[in-house]
Scaffold this active site. Structure first.
Site, mmCIF file in Angstrom:
data_model
loop_
_atom_site.group_PDB
_atom_site.id
_atom_site.type_symbol
_atom_site.label_atom_id
_atom_site.label_comp_id
_atom_site.label_asym_id
_atom_site.label_seq_id
_atom_site.Cartn_x
_atom_site.Cartn_y
_atom_site.Cartn_z
ATOM 1 N N ASP A 263 0.867 -1.178 0.000
ATOM 2 C CA ASP A 263 0.000 0.000 0.000
ATOM 3 C C ASP A 263 0.908 1.234 0.000
ATOM 4 O OD1 ASP A 263 -2.097 1.719 -0.039
ATOM 5 O OD2 ASP A 263 -3.172 0.842 1.641
HETATM 6 C C1 BGC Z 1 -4.903 3.386 0.114
HETATM 7 C C2 BGC Z 1 -5.166 2.351 -0.946
HETATM 8 C C3 BGC Z 1 -4.998 2.954 -2.320
HETATM 9 C C4 BGC Z 1 -3.622 3.555 -2.429
HETATM 10 C C5 BGC Z 1 -3.324 4.147 -3.782
HETATM 11 C C6 BGC Z 1 -3.619 4.148 -0.118
HETATM 12 O O1 BGC Z 1 -3.497 5.222 0.739
HETATM 13 O O2 BGC Z 1 -4.864 2.753 1.377
HETATM 14 O O3 BGC Z 1 -6.459 1.830 -0.786
HETATM 15 O O4 BGC Z 1 -5.215 1.975 -3.285
HETATM 16 O O5 BGC Z 1 -3.499 4.571 -1.455
HETATM 17 O O6 BGC Z 1 -4.053 5.273 -4.020
#
Ligand code: BGC
Length: 734
Positions: A263
């Site tokens: 993530d």
């Molecule tokens: C979130 C994810 C997301 C990623 C990319 C993160 O902060 O937890 O769900 O896919 O950002 O945008």
């Protein structure tokens, strides 16, 4: 590209080039010809000449823009390996559907699959290759802001949705209509302690396996091509550096062969988690644990090479991760056509086309949950209606993930109602937020404040206009940024200023219909006490106003059911219908009431339970029967019930089968959803609905940690929602 050619390409790569494939940056690194050293590059701390080696881009879209980026990238890239474009397409791309928690309330995986197909089509022609969806985190705590992205609290339902969405996005891998799916956030991100964002997760292995893991497994089994690690710890180790979860479980036990991506910044965050001292150790822990791509940090980019060259890291970890990324690119056909589905003409033709918008409108009326109706809905088109409140004519209806929405194209509640009603007027009635509330939006240093309008003036105007109305429709809710990532709340009631509006309007003794817009279950006691009808609208997306009007005027008979319990108050959180049996159950314990498992100041039951939702029809259940009272390994039994539409209105009932295992080697849930069926019934029609029950439906993680069933007594419940007591008992003999 043939596999042998791919291997040749792989063998030709330098170590730097291989590491580059493991780095993901955002689109603004590539938006101009030259990298801007003072912009994103300096923030992420990545060496400027490594930018054009990185293998994928996050959250940029548009066929022209992505083709340009791909061209520039390929021009500068030595080995001409196309860039992968990934994005968060959560509840639709430009045609925005209701938020995922709302979609969960449809109890209709086929419908949800079609939303994913539409999103995939729009995204594919816009040049996107991968979506960070579905998010299948099981959620039970309405304080957590990201419950809006989940399908809810139920294991069985979440598995159905996980499969449906992966299949919907990926289809048969047609470049012009499919995108690869990345399931997230693996694993158990939906259980942060106290509902606070990014907090620790503390679960027993049994609960993790029985309840939290199955939805990710369903996505993996459905063939999702990527998995995203979660921010949280499992058993004390952040998942992004957790070998037991990423290798032993995901790769070895589940045989997942696709790409694992961290993530956002999660590899670097291993440092503040306190499991490594510096970024070099973070890179080593994550790559050895099995995390292939580093999203938006320079941890891999700046450390992996040195780790290999100094002999601290086996090069095989980089090789295998790089090969997986190349295989994904190959699988998507990027070596043959680096633009894949990107097509400006197709964008014009398909994005927000009539067909997609019409379908989105249908999803709205299938996801709004009718929580209360004192025979006031549906309304008559000739009644004089005042629609009032901060969502009366507000186009911010798409929830916090709708980063691609065009607000100008959103149908507001007022827009929708006035198209169908003959006398509809509106006024704002109150600001959205209390005067003293401060709400941080998604970074960028902005704080949302009270809309600058004078609450008293707005209220007076509403009271004046309401004098004339036959029915008052009050739109109430949270700000979209009060849910979503970073949107945890310690109080899940509506802003005081909105409750004041509702209570003031109530003094006029006119019928009140409350429409609730929120990204989570709210504590709605005060709304209930001051309304004749309540429709939970979530954030319904671009077609919100039309879909809501369809329900209000009875064009559509509501059929949605809650996919997450609505607590009586925040004090009940976390709460879910499928809780474990206790030794002193409040309803049946032989102990005096005081010494049972209960609150002294509020009921144990939620305000609205899982599976609950009203219709304009009235359904009754009778005659629940089992074909046999003994279930064996080879012999299914059939549970039957008669459902009757005891009203003058045709409607769809969602019939729910729950099972309880009365005695197990470990404590078992008081009820678990095991089947759903939708049945359309004409006025006064009855139909028999049946469910097969087989031994595999009774399996769980037993005391010996095997996933298997146990002989003994079970109860089958069939009814309208999770509170049903219509039951029959059977025995399993293996
Ligand atoms: C979130 C994810 C997301 C990623 C990319 C993160 O902060 O937890 O769900 O896919 O950002 O945008």
């Amino acid at each position: 590209m043939e596999q042998t050619k791919l291997v040749e390409l792989f063998n030709s790569l330098t170590l730097d080039e291989k590491i580059g494939q493991l780095v993901q940056l955002s689109g603004n690194f590539f938006e101009s010809n030259d990298v801007i050293p003072t912009g994103p590059v300096s923030k992420v701390g990545i060496d400027e000449n490594k930018v054009y080696q990185s293998g994928s881009i996050l959250n940029t879209s548009g066929a022209k823009q992505l083709k340009d980026i791909q061209d520039r990238y390929l021009e500068k890239s030595d080995k001409k390996i196309p860039m992968l474009f990934m994005a968060d397409i959560i509840n639709g791309f430009k045609t925005v559907f209701p938020i995922s928690l709302g979609l969960g309330c449809s109890f209709d995986p086929e419908m949800v699959k079609k939303t994913a197909q539409i999103a995939a089509k729009e995204a594919a022609v816009s040049g996107i290759h991968v979506t960070f969806s579905p998010m299948v985190d099981l959620v039970r705590d309405a304080r957590w802001g990201r419950v809006m992205e989940s399908n809810g609290e139920d294991v069985y339902l979440n598995c159905l949705y996980a499969k449906a969405m992966v299949e919907g996005y990926q289809g048969d891998n047609d470049p012009s209509s499919s995108i690869a799916s990345c399931v997230k956030h693996f694993a158990a991100y939906g259980a942060p302690v106290a509902g606070r964002e990014y907090n620790t997760v503390e679960l027993s292995e049994r609960t993790l396996r029985d309840q939290y893991l199955p939805s990710y497994k369903a996505a993996v089994d459905a063939g999702c091509k990527l998995v995203m690690t979660s921010f949280n710890t499992i058993n004390g180790i952040p998942v992004t550096g957790n070998k037991e979860i990423l290798r032993d479980l995901l790769r070895d036990e589940w045989e997942f062969n696709g790409v694992v991506i961290s993530d956002h910044s999660a590899i670097k965050e291993l440092i503040p988690h306190g499991v490594v001292e510096d970024s070099k150790a973070a890179a080593k822990l994550a790559i050895e644990a099995g995390c292939d791509i580093d999203m938006m940090t320079s941890t891999y980019s700046n450390n992996l090479k040195e780790l290999v060259e100094s002999g601290q890291l086996d090069k095989k970890f980089i090789d295998e991760a790089c090969m997986r990324v190349l295989e994904l690119k190959n699988d998507l056909g990027l070596f043959e056509n680096p633009y894949r589905g990107a097509d400006e003409e197709a964008e014009k033709k398909y994005i927000m086309c009539d067909e997609f918008r019409q379908f989105a409108r249908e999803t709205v009326s299938k996801t709004c949950v009718l929580l209360k109706n004192n025979s006031i809905l549906p309304l008559n088109k000739n009644q004089k209606l005042l629609v009032v409140g901060p969502y009366a004519n507000n186009n911010n209806l798409s929830g916090s993930w709708s980063i691609n929405v065009d607000p100008e194209k959103v149908i507001t509640v007022y827009d929708g109602l006035k198209k169908q009603g003959n006398h509809v007027s509106h006024t704002n009635g109150s600001p959205l937020l209390d005067e003293d509330s401060k709400l941080d939006t998604f970074g960028y240093g902005k704080t949302v404040k009270n809309d600058n309008e004078d609450a008293q003036t707005l209220l007076e105007e509403a009271m004046n206009q309401a004098q004339d109305a036959d029915v008052i429709i009050v739109t109430l809710g949270e700000h979209p940024h009060q849910s979503g990532e970073g949107g945890a709340r310690g109080d899940i009631t509506l802003p005081k200023v909105q409750i004041e509006l509702l209570k003031s309007l109530r003094t006029l003794n006119k019928p009140i219909v409350s429409l609730i817009f929120s990204g989570r279950p709210l504590a709605l006691k005060e709304v209930d006490e001051n309304s004749d009808a309540i429709l939970q609208c979530w954030f319904p997306g671009t077609e919100g106003g039309d879909g809501i009007a369809d329900i209000i005027f009875g064009k559509v008979n509501p059929s949605a059911r809650l996919s997450m319990s609505f607590p009586y108050s925040v004090g009940q959180c976390p709460i879910s219908y499928n809780e474990f049996s206790t030794g002193r159950p409040a309803k049946t314990s032989t102990h005096s009431k005081r010494f049972t498992s209960r609150y002294t100041d509020m009921p144990n039951d939620p305000y609205y339970c899982f599976g609950y939702g009203l219709s304009y029809s009235n359904f009754t259940y009778s005659n629940i029967q089992l074909s046999d009272n003994t279930l064996t390994l080879n012999n299914k039994i059939t549970a039957r019930v008669t459902v009757t539409n005891d009203s003058e209105i045709e409607g769809t009932e969602t019939v729910q089968l729950y099972i309880r295992d009365l005695v197990g080697s470990v404590v078992r849930p008081v009820k678990e959803l095991k089947g759903i069926q939708k049945v359309l019934l004409k006025p006064h029609e009855s139909k028999e609905v049946s469910f097969d029950i087989s031994e595999d439906m009774l399996r769980f993680i037993r005391r010996d940690m095997k996933f298997d069933s146990e002989d003994g007594q079970f109860v089958a419940f069939i009814g309208h929602d999770s509170s049903t007591e219509n039951q029959q008992q059977f025995v399993l003999i293996k």
